[in-house]
Design a protein around this motif. Sequence first.
Motif, PDB file in Angstrom:
ATOM      1  N   TYR A 139       0.850  -1.192   0.000  1.00 11.78           N
ATOM      2  CA  TYR A 139       0.000   0.000   0.000  1.00 11.78           C
ATOM      3  C   TYR A 139       0.882   1.237   0.000  1.00 11.78           C
ATOM      4  CZ  TYR A 139      -3.431   3.492   1.339  1.00 11.78           C
ATOM      5  OH  TYR A 139      -4.228   4.611   1.359  1.00 11.78           O
ATOM      6  N   SER A 140       0.506   2.220  -0.813  1.00 11.68           N
ATOM      7  CA  SER A 140       1.208   3.503  -0.866  1.00 11.68           C
ATOM      8  C   SER A 140       0.250   4.631  -0.503  1.00 11.68           C
ATOM      9  CB  SER A 140       1.785   3.758  -2.264  1.00 11.68           C
ATOM     10  OG  SER A 140       2.921   2.959  -2.486  1.00 11.68           O
ATOM     11  N   HIS A 141       0.713   5.485   0.393  1.00 15.26           N
ATOM     12  CA  HIS A 141      -0.080   6.643   0.818  1.00 15.26           C
ATOM     13  C   HIS A 141       0.401   7.888   0.083  1.00 15.26           C
ATOM     14  CE1 HIS A 141      -1.963   9.730   3.322  1.00 15.26           C
ATOM     15  NE2 HIS A 141      -0.763  10.294   3.398  1.00 15.26           N
ATOM     16  N   PHE A 142      -0.550   8.624  -0.529  1.00 19.44           N
ATOM     17  CA  PHE A 142      -0.282   9.924  -1.138  1.00 19.44           C
ATOM     18  C   PHE A 142      -1.428  10.862  -0.763  1.00 19.44           C
ATOM     19  CE2 PHE A 142       1.783   6.878  -3.987  1.00 19.44           C
ATOM     20  CZ  PHE A 142       3.050   7.424  -4.118  1.00 19.44           C
ATOM     21  N   ALA A 143      -1.169  12.161  -0.833  1.00 17.43           N
ATOM     22  CA  ALA A 143      -2.177  13.155  -0.451  1.00 17.43           C
ATOM     23  C   ALA A 143      -3.383  13.101  -1.381  1.00 17.43           C
ATOM     24  CB  ALA A 143      -1.564  14.548  -0.469  1.00 17.43           C
ATOM     25  N   ASP A 144      -4.588  13.235  -0.811  1.00 14.30           N
ATOM     26  CA  ASP A 144      -5.824  13.285  -1.603  1.00 14.30           C
ATOM     27  C   ASP A 144      -6.042  14.655  -2.226  1.00 14.30           C
ATOM     28  OD1 ASP A 144      -6.384  10.653  -0.929  1.00 14.30           O
ATOM     29  OD2 ASP A 144      -7.687  11.198   0.749  1.00 14.30           O
ATOM     30  N   VAL A 145      -5.525  15.708  -1.563  1.00 15.67           N
ATOM     31  CA  VAL A 145      -5.710  17.086  -2.023  1.00 15.67           C
ATOM     32  C   VAL A 145      -4.344  17.772  -2.055  1.00 15.67           C
ATOM     33  CG1 VAL A 145      -6.791  19.319  -1.573  1.00 15.67           C
ATOM     34  CG2 VAL A 145      -8.032  17.195  -1.047  1.00 15.67           C
ATOM     35  N   LEU A 146      -4.064  18.493  -3.146  1.00 18.48           N
ATOM     36  CA  LEU A 146      -2.808  19.231  -3.288  1.00 18.48           C
ATOM     37  C   LEU A 146      -3.092  20.646  -3.759  1.00 18.48           C
ATOM     38  CD1 LEU A 146      -0.459  16.589  -4.982  1.00 18.48           C
ATOM     39  CD2 LEU A 146      -0.295  17.492  -2.661  1.00 18.48           C
ATOM     40  N   THR A 168      -7.426  18.280  -6.621  1.00 18.37           N
ATOM     41  CA  THR A 168      -7.310  16.828  -6.451  1.00 18.37           C
ATOM     42  C   THR A 168      -5.857  16.395  -6.430  1.00 18.37           C
ATOM     43  OG1 THR A 168      -9.402  16.523  -7.623  1.00 18.37           O
ATOM     44  CG2 THR A 168      -7.999  14.592  -7.389  1.00 18.37           C
ATOM     45  N   GLY A 169      -5.513  15.515  -5.491  1.00 16.63           N
ATOM     46  CA  GLY A 169      -4.156  15.002  -5.395  1.00 16.63           C
ATOM     47  C   GLY A 169      -4.019  13.639  -6.033  1.00 16.63           C
ATOM     48  N   PHE A 170      -3.109  12.839  -5.529  1.00 16.77           N
ATOM     49  CA  PHE A 170      -2.863  11.505  -6.083  1.00 16.77           C
ATOM     50  C   PHE A 170      -3.767  10.459  -5.437  1.00 16.77           C
ATOM     51  CE2 PHE A 170       1.212  13.767  -6.461  1.00 16.77           C
ATOM     52  CZ  PHE A 170       1.422  13.653  -7.828  1.00 16.77           C
ATOM     53  N   GLY A 171      -3.899  10.523  -4.135  1.00 17.84           N
ATOM     54  CA  GLY A 171      -4.687   9.533  -3.416  1.00 17.84           C
ATOM     55  C   GLY A 171      -3.917   8.259  -3.154  1.00 17.84           C
ATOM     56  N   GLY A 172      -4.229   7.613  -2.042  1.00 10.44           N
ATOM     57  CA  GLY A 172      -3.581   6.351  -1.710  1.00 10.44           C
ATOM     58  C   GLY A 172      -4.018   5.244  -2.646  1.00 10.44           C
ATOM     59  N   ARG A 173      -3.243   4.150  -2.653  1.00  6.35           N
ATOM     60  CA  ARG A 173      -3.588   3.003  -3.478  1.00  6.35           C
ATOM     61  C   ARG A 173      -2.932   1.736  -2.956  1.00  6.35           C
ATOM     62  NH1 ARG A 173      -0.869   5.742  -7.618  1.00  6.35           N
ATOM     63  NH2 ARG A 173      -2.278   7.385  -6.965  1.00  6.35           N
ATOM     64  N   ALA A 174      -3.685   0.636  -2.989  1.00  4.87           N
ATOM     65  CA  ALA A 174      -3.115  -0.680  -2.748  1.00  4.87           C
ATOM     66  C   ALA A 174      -2.617  -1.207  -4.094  1.00  4.87           C
ATOM     67  CB  ALA A 174      -4.165  -1.613  -2.160  1.00  4.87           C
ATOM     68  N   PHE A 175      -1.645  -2.105  -4.049  1.00  3.60           N
ATOM     69  CA  PHE A 175      -1.129  -2.632  -5.307  1.00  3.60           C
ATOM     70  C   PHE A 175      -0.677  -4.074  -5.150  1.00  3.60           C
ATOM     71  CE2 PHE A 175       2.483  -0.689  -3.128  1.00  3.60           C
ATOM     72  CZ  PHE A 175       3.464  -1.666  -3.215  1.00  3.60           C
ATOM     73  N   ALA A 176      -0.674  -4.753  -6.275  1.00  5.37           N
ATOM     74  CA  ALA A 176      -0.136  -6.114  -6.366  1.00  5.37           C
ATOM     75  C   ALA A 176       0.649  -6.195  -7.663  1.00  5.37           C
ATOM     76  CB  ALA A 176      -1.259  -7.145  -6.341  1.00  5.37           C
ATOM     77  N   SER A 177       1.838  -6.792  -7.601  1.00  2.00           N
ATOM     78  CA  SER A 177       2.668  -6.863  -8.802  1.00  2.00           C
ATOM     79  C   SER A 177       3.249  -8.255  -8.971  1.00  2.00           C
ATOM     80  CB  SER A 177       3.797  -5.823  -8.743  1.00  2.00           C
ATOM     81  OG  SER A 177       4.733  -6.162  -7.732  1.00  2.00           O
ATOM     82  N   ALA A 178       3.618  -8.554 -10.196  1.00  4.04           N
ATOM     83  CA  ALA A 178       4.285  -9.813 -10.521  1.00  4.04           C
ATOM     84  C   ALA A 178       5.414  -9.504 -11.478  1.00  4.04           C
ATOM     85  CB  ALA A 178       3.303 -10.801 -11.146  1.00  4.04           C
ATOM     86  N   GLY A 235      -7.569  10.658  -9.366  1.00  6.77           N
ATOM     87  CA  GLY A 235      -6.289  11.197  -8.935  1.00  6.77           C
ATOM     88  C   GLY A 235      -5.480  11.743 -10.097  1.00  6.77           C
ATOM     89  N   ILE A 236      -4.512  12.582  -9.781  1.00  5.62           N
ATOM     90  CA  ILE A 236      -3.701  13.232 -10.807  1.00  5.62           C
ATOM     91  C   ILE A 236      -3.107  12.241 -11.796  1.00  5.62           C
ATOM     92  CG2 ILE A 236      -1.550  14.524 -11.177  1.00  5.62           C
ATOM     93  CD1 ILE A 236      -2.122  16.051  -8.630  1.00  5.62           C
ATOM     94  N   ASP A 237      -2.649  11.103 -11.291  1.00  2.00           N
ATOM     95  CA  ASP A 237      -1.984  10.136 -12.160  1.00  2.00           C
ATOM     96  C   ASP A 237      -2.918   9.050 -12.676  1.00  2.00           C
ATOM     97  OD1 ASP A 237      -2.191   8.938  -9.580  1.00  2.00           O
ATOM     98  OD2 ASP A 237      -0.685   7.461 -10.194  1.00  2.00           O
TER      99      ASP A 237
END
Length: 297
Positions: free
Chosen positions: A200-207, A211-221, A247-249
Amino acid sequence: FIFPVNQKARGINKGLRSATFLLAASVFMSQPVGVMAQEARPFETLPDRFVGMMNGTVQPNNTFRAYINSAQTSPASSGGQTGRQFYNGGFSYRGDSGLQFGAGLAVFDDVPAEAINGSNLSVTYVAPGIDLKYQYYASERLSAAVQFGAEAVFYSRGSSVLTLVSDPPDIEDRFFAATLSLPVTYQLNDQLWVTGEVGYSHFADVLAGDTGFGGRAFASAGVAYQPTERLFAYASVKSLLRQIDDGIDAPAQGAADLIYTVGAQYAMTPQSVLNLYVTNAFSSSTSGDDLLFYPDK
């Protein structure tokens, strides 16, 4: 810089990015202290990470590693101009235990390809950060670790790195970004590894009021292949589950929310590597590689 046991080394990373293309070079030189026995070859083993791919391994015992690299989008993506540059550098160290730590700095300061939150003003993103990684399990084939990274991000619109600290509050913001993940790597044979990571990565919701980036959970292979002692080829894909959809991205509506990386790492000498890779991640830092390259998405 890499310092294996009774050895010392120094290194430089350089890179070139085109839209989602990057070229990076890492140079490490090692010289034993005292009598030279056998030359250390730290890049002939699976690295603790590739760009966009965190492995369950850690760097060799008693080593210090430093890197500097730059990345640049293609001139075609910026109307024939020099492209959009991203820079980062840092170091990591591991002693006799399974713990390694490091610090780094990531910098982006350029005009986006398209409007962000309705504005075409330049984006300034400066993020000093720290990294901690602990390998809690290691066997002949399986390795697992816990990775933590934190960054103090300075974000501004219509400014520059030189004026960031004096920007008015309506165009700049500061926030804390952090990532916690569990990478696991399994060696299938002498030349092939597979890696999985959840986190999980935490980023600001508001900048700066938008609107900011917002947090997100992730799974990778990911997968890494070593056809020769000097060469690694690797590829990974990461799926994001966002807290905020706009989010921005965030990708265009209906597009897959994936971060991909394909690359190769070549050891030019026992302690130096050249890394070429293709990715749509924002940066190679622990948190930055969980963002899409939003200035040119």
